[in-house]
Design a protein around this motif. Structure first.
Motif, PDB file in Angstrom:
ATOM      1  N   ASP A  52      29.290   8.972  19.822  1.00 38.35           N
ATOM      2  CA  ASP A  52      28.425   9.784  20.724  1.00 38.35           C
ATOM      3  C   ASP A  52      28.465   9.057  22.100  1.00 38.35           C
ATOM      4  OD1 ASP A  52      25.441  10.043  21.857  1.00 38.35           O
ATOM      5  OD2 ASP A  52      26.002  11.863  20.826  1.00 38.35           O
ATOM      6  N   ILE A  53      28.783   9.876  23.095  1.00 38.33           N
ATOM      7  CA  ILE A  53      28.922   9.256  24.550  1.00 38.33           C
ATOM      8  C   ILE A  53      27.537   8.683  24.921  1.00 38.33           C
ATOM      9  CG2 ILE A  53      28.958   9.769  26.666  1.00 38.33           C
ATOM     10  CD1 ILE A  53      31.585  11.687  25.943  1.00 38.33           C
ATOM     11  N   GLY A  54      26.453   9.333  24.700  1.00 39.22           N
ATOM     12  CA  GLY A  54      25.296   9.131  24.929  1.00 39.22           C
ATOM     13  C   GLY A  54      24.853   7.565  24.473  1.00 39.22           C
ATOM     14  N   ARG A  55      24.961   7.558  23.122  1.00 34.58           N
ATOM     15  CA  ARG A  55      24.758   6.439  22.323  1.00 34.58           C
ATOM     16  C   ARG A  55      25.692   5.155  22.744  1.00 34.58           C
ATOM     17  NH1 ARG A  55      22.953   6.868  16.093  1.00 34.58           N
ATOM     18  NH2 ARG A  55      21.467   8.701  16.199  1.00 34.58           N
ATOM     19  N   ALA A  56      26.654   5.491  22.952  1.00 37.04           N
ATOM     20  CA  ALA A  56      27.771   4.313  23.436  1.00 37.04           C
ATOM     21  C   ALA A  56      27.351   4.049  24.897  1.00 37.04           C
ATOM     22  CB  ALA A  56      29.124   4.912  23.804  1.00 37.04           C
ATOM     23  N   ALA A  57      26.943   4.950  25.740  1.00 32.53           N
ATOM     24  CA  ALA A  57      26.490   4.489  27.195  1.00 32.53           C
ATOM     25  C   ALA A  57      25.275   3.677  27.085  1.00 32.53           C
ATOM     26  CB  ALA A  57      26.409   5.871  28.051  1.00 32.53           C
ATOM     27  N   LEU A  96      28.220  -5.306  21.377  1.00 32.89           N
ATOM     28  CA  LEU A  96      28.443  -3.863  20.825  1.00 32.89           C
ATOM     29  C   LEU A  96      29.157  -3.751  19.488  1.00 32.89           C
ATOM     30  CD1 LEU A  96      30.534  -2.572  24.040  1.00 32.89           C
ATOM     31  CD2 LEU A  96      28.160  -1.723  23.533  1.00 32.89           C
ATOM     32  N   ALA A  97      29.781  -4.691  19.050  1.00 33.89           N
ATOM     33  CA  ALA A  97      30.265  -4.860  17.689  1.00 33.89           C
ATOM     34  C   ALA A  97      28.945  -4.950  16.737  1.00 33.89           C
ATOM     35  CB  ALA A  97      31.237  -5.773  17.412  1.00 33.89           C
ATOM     36  N   GLU A  98      27.999  -5.759  16.975  1.00 37.00           N
ATOM     37  CA  GLU A  98      26.864  -5.771  16.318  1.00 37.00           C
ATOM     38  C   GLU A  98      26.178  -4.497  16.298  1.00 37.00           C
ATOM     39  OE1 GLU A  98      24.130  -8.508  17.992  1.00 37.00           O
ATOM     40  OE2 GLU A  98      25.581 -10.421  18.043  1.00 37.00           O
ATOM     41  N   ARG A  99      25.906  -3.756  17.073  1.00 31.14           N
ATOM     42  CA  ARG A  99      25.433  -2.590  17.324  1.00 31.14           C
ATOM     43  C   ARG A  99      26.273  -1.569  16.280  1.00 31.14           C
ATOM     44  NH1 ARG A  99      23.416  -5.112  21.552  1.00 31.14           N
ATOM     45  NH2 ARG A  99      21.685  -4.353  22.597  1.00 31.14           N
ATOM     46  N   VAL A 101      28.058  -2.100  13.835  1.00 24.01           N
ATOM     47  CA  VAL A 101      28.072  -2.552  12.465  1.00 24.01           C
ATOM     48  C   VAL A 101      26.521  -2.201  11.724  1.00 24.01           C
ATOM     49  CG1 VAL A 101      28.085  -4.550  10.801  1.00 24.01           C
ATOM     50  CG2 VAL A 101      29.831  -4.476  12.423  1.00 24.01           C
ATOM     51  N   ASP A 102      25.533  -2.544  12.362  1.00 24.69           N
ATOM     52  CA  ASP A 102      24.231  -2.356  12.011  1.00 24.69           C
ATOM     53  C   ASP A 102      23.967  -0.855  12.298  1.00 24.69           C
ATOM     54  OD1 ASP A 102      23.289  -1.893  14.328  1.00 24.69           O
ATOM     55  OD2 ASP A 102      22.197  -3.752  14.430  1.00 24.69           O
ATOM     56  N   GLY A 103      24.818  -0.108  12.324  1.00 21.41           N
ATOM     57  CA  GLY A 103      24.423   1.452  12.553  1.00 21.41           C
ATOM     58  C   GLY A 103      23.702   2.227  13.701  1.00 21.41           C
ATOM     59  N   ARG A 104      23.499   1.197  14.739  1.00 23.96           N
ATOM     60  CA  ARG A 104      22.774   1.719  15.934  1.00 23.96           C
ATOM     61  C   ARG A 104      23.563   2.662  16.653  1.00 23.96           C
ATOM     62  NH1 ARG A 104      20.437  -3.784  18.735  1.00 23.96           N
ATOM     63  NH2 ARG A 104      21.991  -4.410  17.324  1.00 23.96           N
ATOM     64  N   LEU A 105      24.938   2.883  16.572  1.00 21.10           N
ATOM     65  CA  LEU A 105      25.823   3.414  17.381  1.00 21.10           C
ATOM     66  C   LEU A 105      26.018   5.039  16.430  1.00 21.10           C
ATOM     67  CD1 LEU A 105      28.347   1.093  18.857  1.00 21.10           C
ATOM     68  CD2 LEU A 105      26.321   2.186  19.862  1.00 21.10           C
ATOM     69  N   SER A 107      27.259   7.611  13.840  1.00 25.31           N
ATOM     70  CA  SER A 107      28.323   7.944  12.790  1.00 25.31           C
ATOM     71  C   SER A 107      29.489   7.228  12.929  1.00 25.31           C
ATOM     72  CB  SER A 107      28.701   9.401  12.783  1.00 25.31           C
ATOM     73  OG  SER A 107      29.386   9.616  13.940  1.00 25.31           O
ATOM     74  N   ALA A 108      29.477   6.213  14.130  1.00 25.01           N
ATOM     75  CA  ALA A 108      30.875   5.484  14.308  1.00 25.01           C
ATOM     76  C   ALA A 108      30.764   4.271  13.429  1.00 25.01           C
ATOM     77  CB  ALA A 108      30.593   4.941  15.686  1.00 25.01           C
ATOM     78  N   ARG A 109      29.644   3.972  12.788  1.00 25.39           N
ATOM     79  CA  ARG A 109      29.847   2.936  11.679  1.00 25.39           C
ATOM     80  C   ARG A 109      30.853   3.113  10.628  1.00 25.39           C
ATOM     81  NH1 ARG A 109      24.523   0.862   7.864  1.00 25.39           N
ATOM     82  NH2 ARG A 109      25.702  -0.812   7.201  1.00 25.39           N
ATOM     83  N   GLY A 110      31.674   2.158  10.389  1.00 30.40           N
ATOM     84  CA  GLY A 110      32.715   2.206   9.549  1.00 30.40           C
ATOM     85  C   GLY A 110      33.948   3.079   9.816  1.00 30.40           C
ATOM     86  N   ARG A 111      33.837   3.654  10.823  1.00 31.59           N
ATOM     87  CA  ARG A 111      35.147   4.379  11.431  1.00 31.59           C
ATOM     88  C   ARG A 111      35.948   3.740  12.638  1.00 31.59           C
ATOM     89  NH1 ARG A 111      35.188   8.183  13.961  1.00 31.59           N
ATOM     90  NH2 ARG A 111      33.109   8.266  14.670  1.00 31.59           N
ATOM     91  N   LEU A 112      34.919   2.966  13.399  1.00 32.33           N
ATOM     92  CA  LEU A 112      35.625   2.371  14.549  1.00 32.33           C
ATOM     93  C   LEU A 112      36.668   1.110  14.197  1.00 32.33           C
ATOM     94  CD1 LEU A 112      32.670   1.828  16.961  1.00 32.33           C
ATOM     95  CD2 LEU A 112      34.477   3.488  17.128  1.00 32.33           C
ATOM     96  N   SER A 113      37.717   1.318  14.659  1.00 32.72           N
ATOM     97  CA  SER A 113      38.751   0.012  14.593  1.00 32.72           C
ATOM     98  C   SER A 113      38.688  -1.091  15.313  1.00 32.72           C
ATOM     99  CB  SER A 113      40.346   0.780  14.525  1.00 32.72           C
ATOM    100  OG  SER A 113      40.536   1.345  15.616  1.00 32.72           O
ATOM    101  N   SER A 114      38.356  -0.644  16.706  1.00 31.58           N
ATOM    102  CA  SER A 114      38.250  -1.847  17.486  1.00 31.58           C
ATOM    103  C   SER A 114      37.077  -1.443  18.816  1.00 31.58           C
ATOM    104  CB  SER A 114      39.664  -2.220  18.101  1.00 31.58           C
ATOM    105  OG  SER A 114      39.985  -1.413  18.916  1.00 31.58           O
TER     106      SER A 114
END
Length: 133
Positions: A52-57, A96-99, A101-105, A107-114
């Motif tokens: 989600d662009i909003g969550r990432a930003a 950003l990686a901490e966020r 992994v802990d789900g704060r981003l 549905s990206a959790r577990g799908r992001l490769s980098s």
């Protein structure tokens, strides 16, 4: 195939460096960085997005906001560290990686490769750090 979504922010910091390599930058100086955070995934979520662009930003803004208008030499977390452009890329990517992994981003959790973070010091110089997840 890899999909990438990038969000951008900026930050203004003060710092100095230790070591002859840095010449006059050993003295306290300021830096204004344009910060790009790129999120990569091999597949999109059910809504058709990497993240989600909003969550990432928002996440990037929280991180850069915590660093902006600070003298990094005075921050305990950076004690003994040369806060080079490269090192700051790593710090931001790790946060950003901490966020992610802990789900704060979301549905990206577990799908992001980098996550790759690029700090632009100027129109002719920048550095990046890519962190695998």
């Amino acid at each position: 195939m890899t999909f990438t979504l990038t969000v951008r922010d900026h930050m203004m910091i003060a710092h100095s460096f230790s070591g002859e390599t840095f010449g006059p930058a050993q003295r306290l100086h300021g830096a204004t960085f344009i910060v790009d955070a790129s999120f990569r995934a091999s597949e999109l979520d059910s809504d058709g997005v990497v993240i989600d662009i909003g969550r990432a930003a928002e996440a990037l803004g929280e991180i850069t906001g915590a660093l902006t208008y600070r003298n990094l030499d005075d921050e305990p977390e950076f004690a003994g560290m040369n806060t080079t452009t490269e090192r700051l890329c790593q710090v931001i990517a790790d946060r950003l990686a901490e966020r992610a992994v802990d789900g704060r981003l979301g549905s990206a959790r577990g799908r992001l490769s980098s996550i790759e973070v690029t700090l632009h010091e100027s129109h002719i110089a920048w550095a990046s750090y890519e962190r695998r997840l």
